[in-house]
Design a protein around this motif. Sequence first.
Motif, short mmCIF file in Angstrom:
data_model
loop_
_atom_site.label_atom_id
_atom_site.label_comp_id
_atom_site.label_asym_id
_atom_site.label_seq_id
_atom_site.Cartn_x
_atom_site.Cartn_y
_atom_site.Cartn_z
N MET A 1 0.82 -1.21 0.00
CA MET A 1 0.00 0.00 0.00
C MET A 1 0.86 1.26 0.00
N ASN A 2 2.18 1.10 0.10
CA ASN A 2 3.10 2.25 0.14
C ASN A 2 3.40 2.67 -1.30
N LYS A 3 2.80 3.77 -1.74
CA LYS A 3 2.91 4.17 -3.14
C LYS A 3 4.33 4.56 -3.51
N ALA A 4 5.06 5.21 -2.59
CA ALA A 4 6.43 5.61 -2.90
C ALA A 4 7.31 4.38 -3.15
N MET A 5 7.14 3.34 -2.35
CA MET A 5 7.89 2.10 -2.56
C MET A 5 7.49 1.44 -3.87
N GLN A 6 6.19 1.42 -4.15
CA GLN A 6 5.70 0.83 -5.40
C GLN A 6 6.28 1.57 -6.60
N THR A 7 6.27 2.89 -6.54
CA THR A 7 6.76 3.71 -7.65
C THR A 7 8.23 3.45 -7.91
N ALA A 8 9.00 3.31 -6.83
CA ALA A 8 10.44 3.07 -6.96
C ALA A 8 10.76 1.65 -7.37
N GLY A 9 9.81 0.72 -7.15
CA GLY A 9 10.09 -0.69 -7.40
C GLY A 9 10.96 -1.29 -6.31
N ALA A 10 10.87 -0.74 -5.10
CA ALA A 10 11.69 -1.20 -3.98
C ALA A 10 11.07 -2.43 -3.32
N LYS A 11 11.92 -3.32 -2.82
CA LYS A 11 11.48 -4.52 -2.13
C LYS A 11 12.05 -4.56 -0.72
N VAL A 12 11.25 -5.03 0.22
CA VAL A 12 11.72 -5.18 1.60
C VAL A 12 11.91 -6.66 1.90
N TYR A 13 12.88 -6.96 2.77
CA TYR A 13 13.26 -8.35 3.02
C TYR A 13 13.29 -8.74 4.49
N TRP A 14 13.66 -7.82 5.38
CA TRP A 14 13.92 -8.18 6.77
C TRP A 14 12.86 -7.58 7.69
N GLY A 15 11.98 -8.43 8.18
CA GLY A 15 10.98 -8.01 9.14
C GLY A 15 11.38 -8.42 10.55
N ILE A 16 11.16 -7.55 11.50
CA ILE A 16 11.57 -7.78 12.89
C ILE A 16 10.37 -7.58 13.80
N ASP A 17 10.09 -8.56 14.64
CA ASP A 17 8.90 -8.50 15.50
C ASP A 17 9.19 -8.30 16.97
N SER A 18 10.47 -8.40 17.38
CA SER A 18 10.74 -8.31 18.82
C SER A 18 12.15 -7.81 19.10
N VAL A 19 12.32 -7.29 20.31
CA VAL A 19 13.64 -6.87 20.79
C VAL A 19 14.58 -8.07 20.83
N ALA A 20 14.06 -9.22 21.24
CA ALA A 20 14.90 -10.41 21.38
C ALA A 20 15.61 -10.77 20.08
N GLU A 21 14.93 -10.57 18.94
CA GLU A 21 15.56 -10.87 17.66
C GLU A 21 16.80 -10.01 17.44
N LEU A 22 16.74 -8.76 17.85
CA LEU A 22 17.87 -7.86 17.67
C LEU A 22 18.97 -8.12 18.69
N GLU A 23 18.58 -8.33 19.95
CA GLU A 23 19.59 -8.58 20.99
C GLU A 23 20.33 -9.90 20.77
N SER A 24 19.71 -10.82 20.02
CA SER A 24 20.36 -12.10 19.76
C SER A 24 21.51 -11.98 18.76
N ILE A 25 21.63 -10.84 18.11
CA ILE A 25 22.68 -10.66 17.11
C ILE A 25 24.06 -10.68 17.75
N HIS A 26 24.16 -10.14 18.97
CA HIS A 26 25.46 -10.10 19.67
C HIS A 26 25.20 -10.01 21.17
N PRO A 27 25.99 -10.71 21.99
CA PRO A 27 25.76 -10.69 23.45
C PRO A 27 25.88 -9.30 24.08
N ARG A 28 26.60 -8.38 23.43
CA ARG A 28 26.78 -7.04 23.99
C ARG A 28 25.60 -6.11 23.71
N LEU A 29 24.72 -6.48 22.80
CA LEU A 29 23.62 -5.59 22.42
C LEU A 29 22.52 -5.57 23.48
#
Length: 270
Positions: A197-225
Amino acid sequence: MATKVRLSGERATLLATLWGRALDARSSASILRDTMAIQVVEQIDFDFRRTGLRPGEEYTVALRARQIDVWAKEWLATHPEATVLHLGCGLDSRAWRLDPGPGVRWFDVDYPDVIELREKLYPPREHYTAIGSSVTDLAWLEQVPADRPVLVVAEGLVYYLREDEGRALLHTIVERFPLGQFIFETLSRRGMKLQKMNKAMQTAGAKVYWGIDSVAELESIHPRLRCVTVMSALDLDGYAALGFKYRLLVGLGRLIPTLRKMATFYRLSF
């Protein structure tokens, strides 16, 4: 002579956000006051009405940028001798808006053709370096000294990365620097599906790949985060000053969990 622009995919979305900042700056009730965006738009030979930015969306563009600016200023106020990595910088004038002190080394990073375009449109400044590279080609980090705390700003970038590439990028930065903070926004997995539904993304032909639903997903990237702040895009400061229709839509969105979690702003420290 005006500069011609030929961009596609996620690169082309930078034209919509630039146009949004310029429209906001032209308003008597400007949110971001990015007058440099007006100057840059006037140097480009392009019909910005073709970006797909809908009327009123310039408010969202400005509110997003202002929130990230506020957090960046807060961090730099307590780390006056620091390095800033502005990833996926596009044609954003953030280095000029924040105008950090002489103890800050600033690096703008984006694809080579975007950086080449920036160099035609922006003046030089001290303690500033532009690096032409995909942010996921981690060799570019060798150009950045790792002897200071680092602030990593990635507005409008993370969801365009593939998950393995994004995780590798964050992990490598944490490993390389003594301490620092990430500031960025994400889309949830459901939010990614709603981007049709994002017209600017549609117009550009841009694609999204990485969806994140929680803090835990990000903190799992590195023990220091560690997550410092989580904020829904619907809770950004400034909606109260907008028109009734916009306030109504935001208010309704806050009541619907899927919409409330669709876009989220994070601060992660390490």
